[in-house]
Design a protein around this motif. Sequence first.
Motif, short mmCIF file in Angstrom:
data_model
loop_
_atom_site.label_atom_id
_atom_site.label_comp_id
_atom_site.label_asym_id
_atom_site.label_seq_id
_atom_site.Cartn_x
_atom_site.Cartn_y
_atom_site.Cartn_z
N GLU A 1 -74.23 -13.35 52.02
CA GLU A 1 -74.65 -12.85 53.32
C GLU A 1 -73.51 -12.35 54.21
O GLU A 1 -73.77 -11.68 55.20
CB GLU A 1 -75.42 -13.94 54.07
CG GLU A 1 -74.60 -15.17 54.39
CD GLU A 1 -75.40 -16.21 55.18
OE1 GLU A 1 -76.63 -16.09 55.24
OE2 GLU A 1 -74.77 -17.11 55.75
N GLY A 2 -72.27 -12.66 53.90
CA GLY A 2 -71.16 -12.24 54.75
C GLY A 2 -70.18 -11.37 54.01
O GLY A 2 -70.19 -11.26 52.79
N ALA A 3 -69.30 -10.71 54.77
CA ALA A 3 -68.23 -9.89 54.19
C ALA A 3 -67.19 -9.64 55.27
O ALA A 3 -67.51 -9.58 56.46
CB ALA A 3 -68.78 -8.55 53.68
N LEU A 4 -65.94 -9.50 54.86
CA LEU A 4 -64.87 -9.28 55.84
C LEU A 4 -65.07 -7.98 56.60
O LEU A 4 -64.69 -7.88 57.78
CB LEU A 4 -63.52 -9.30 55.15
CG LEU A 4 -63.08 -10.65 54.56
CD1 LEU A 4 -61.72 -10.52 53.90
CD2 LEU A 4 -63.03 -11.73 55.64
N ASP A 5 -65.67 -6.98 55.96
CA ASP A 5 -65.85 -5.72 56.68
C ASP A 5 -66.99 -5.76 57.69
O ASP A 5 -67.23 -4.79 58.40
CB ASP A 5 -66.04 -4.55 55.71
CG ASP A 5 -67.25 -4.69 54.81
OD1 ASP A 5 -68.07 -5.61 55.03
OD2 ASP A 5 -67.38 -3.88 53.85
N ARG A 6 -67.69 -6.90 57.77
CA ARG A 6 -68.72 -7.06 58.80
C ARG A 6 -68.18 -7.75 60.06
O ARG A 6 -68.89 -7.84 61.06
CB ARG A 6 -69.90 -7.87 58.25
CG ARG A 6 -70.63 -7.18 57.11
CD ARG A 6 -71.77 -8.02 56.61
NE ARG A 6 -72.24 -7.53 55.31
CZ ARG A 6 -73.09 -8.18 54.53
NH1 ARG A 6 -73.57 -9.36 54.90
NH2 ARG A 6 -73.45 -7.67 53.37
N VAL A 7 -66.97 -8.27 60.00
CA VAL A 7 -66.38 -8.93 61.17
C VAL A 7 -66.19 -7.88 62.27
O VAL A 7 -65.57 -6.84 62.05
CB VAL A 7 -65.03 -9.57 60.80
CG1 VAL A 7 -64.37 -10.18 62.03
CG2 VAL A 7 -65.23 -10.64 59.71
N ALA B 1 -73.31 -27.59 47.59
CA ALA B 1 -72.01 -27.00 47.91
C ALA B 1 -71.72 -25.76 47.07
O ALA B 1 -71.10 -24.80 47.55
CB ALA B 1 -70.91 -28.03 47.71
N GLY B 2 -72.18 -25.75 45.82
CA GLY B 2 -71.99 -24.57 44.99
C GLY B 2 -72.73 -23.37 45.54
O GLY B 2 -72.19 -22.26 45.64
N PHE B 3 -73.99 -23.57 45.91
CA PHE B 3 -74.77 -22.50 46.54
C PHE B 3 -74.11 -22.03 47.83
O PHE B 3 -74.05 -20.83 48.12
CB PHE B 3 -76.19 -23.00 46.82
CG PHE B 3 -76.95 -22.14 47.78
CD1 PHE B 3 -77.40 -20.88 47.41
CD2 PHE B 3 -77.22 -22.59 49.07
CE1 PHE B 3 -78.10 -20.08 48.30
CE2 PHE B 3 -77.91 -21.79 49.97
CZ PHE B 3 -78.36 -20.53 49.58
N PHE B 4 -73.62 -22.99 48.61
CA PHE B 4 -72.96 -22.67 49.87
C PHE B 4 -71.78 -21.72 49.64
O PHE B 4 -71.66 -20.69 50.32
CB PHE B 4 -72.49 -23.98 50.51
CG PHE B 4 -71.72 -23.83 51.78
CD1 PHE B 4 -72.31 -23.32 52.93
CD2 PHE B 4 -70.39 -24.23 51.85
CE1 PHE B 4 -71.59 -23.19 54.11
CE2 PHE B 4 -69.66 -24.11 53.02
CZ PHE B 4 -70.27 -23.58 54.15
N ILE B 5 -70.93 -22.04 48.68
CA ILE B 5 -69.79 -21.18 48.38
C ILE B 5 -70.24 -19.81 47.87
O ILE B 5 -69.74 -18.76 48.30
CB ILE B 5 -68.87 -21.85 47.34
CG1 ILE B 5 -68.09 -23.03 47.97
CG2 ILE B 5 -67.91 -20.84 46.72
CD1 ILE B 5 -67.01 -22.61 48.94
N ALA B 6 -71.19 -19.80 46.95
CA ALA B 6 -71.58 -18.56 46.28
C ALA B 6 -72.33 -17.60 47.17
O ALA B 6 -72.20 -16.38 47.01
CB ALA B 6 -72.41 -18.89 45.04
N CYS B 7 -73.13 -18.12 48.10
CA CYS B 7 -74.02 -17.24 48.87
C CYS B 7 -73.73 -17.22 50.37
O CYS B 7 -74.00 -16.21 51.02
CB CYS B 7 -75.47 -17.67 48.66
SG CYS B 7 -76.05 -17.45 46.97
N LEU B 8 -73.21 -18.30 50.93
CA LEU B 8 -73.06 -18.38 52.38
C LEU B 8 -71.62 -18.26 52.85
O LEU B 8 -71.38 -18.18 54.06
CB LEU B 8 -73.66 -19.70 52.91
CG LEU B 8 -75.09 -20.00 52.46
CD1 LEU B 8 -75.62 -21.24 53.18
CD2 LEU B 8 -76.03 -18.82 52.68
N CYS B 9 -70.67 -18.26 51.93
CA CYS B 9 -69.25 -18.18 52.28
C CYS B 9 -68.66 -16.84 51.89
O CYS B 9 -69.04 -16.25 50.88
CB CYS B 9 -68.46 -19.31 51.59
SG CYS B 9 -68.73 -20.94 52.30
N THR B 10 -67.69 -16.38 52.69
CA THR B 10 -66.99 -15.12 52.46
C THR B 10 -65.54 -15.42 52.08
O THR B 10 -64.83 -16.08 52.85
CB THR B 10 -67.03 -14.25 53.73
OG1 THR B 10 -68.39 -13.91 54.02
CG2 THR B 10 -66.21 -12.99 53.56
#
Length: 268
Positions: A15-21, A120-129
């Motif tokens: 859901e996130g990306a550095l170019d969205r900051v 935590a695995g899902f958190f890293i894979a999908c919710l973390c940038t």
Amino acid sequence: MNGRGLDPDGTIGREGALDRVTAEFVPVVDAVRTRLATVFDRDRLHSAYLYGSIPRGTATPGVSDLDLQLALQHEPTEADRADAGAIEASLDRAFPQIDGVGILLTSRQVLLSDLELHDAGFFIACLCTPLLGPDLAERLPRYRPTSLLAHETNGDLALALQRWRAEVRSATTDADHRRLSRLAGRRTVRTGFTLIMPRWGGWTSDLDRSAELFGRYYPDRVEQMRVAATVGRAPSTDPAVLEMLVDDLGPWLAAEYTAVHGEKTPRP
């Protein structure tokens, strides 16, 4: 991604990306990258990630906080926690556009463990940038909006309620109430959304949208969930708000969640 946060293959997109900051927060992200690289060498830090509204591009200057997950090479030590705390405090002082900094510390072994695969695995894979280091998502599966994901991601609200009640009893300042209302509001909305997530068939981390989607399935509780979403973004000092979250909506939600998805697998 489509309107339900899914990639074309039906899996949950990141859901996130550095170019969205947004421009207001770029200096914050640059500073945290530099600070982390200076304080945590490669013997301690495997990788670092942003999560929350800043990498989603929805942060509000002066209101939103900065959220970070560090994947350490080992189990967190007191020295690691002290260094993370110092970084939190210095960034919060330096940048008025953020209202608080939170750094989570977890070993990469735990983040990749079978026990944490759907939490935590899902958190890293999908919710973390990814911000620094190798991306652990490359070693994790693609996730779908299933009951198993709901079960493992937010199936322990009852335990959180126990902690919150103890903290409410000891809260004495407006700052205490603001911190607790933000924490309880966010967690309650996340749990409300993941309760209905498999039926809706998608993923969102937007608090307001989560509350409204929850209301499609539980209209009798939607007004309370809207309040939770509001204080999750803009914390309240009103004790009645915390009382509603901790003693009314929270217990009902925990019981309903267990009835629908079961209890989360216990952690050590």
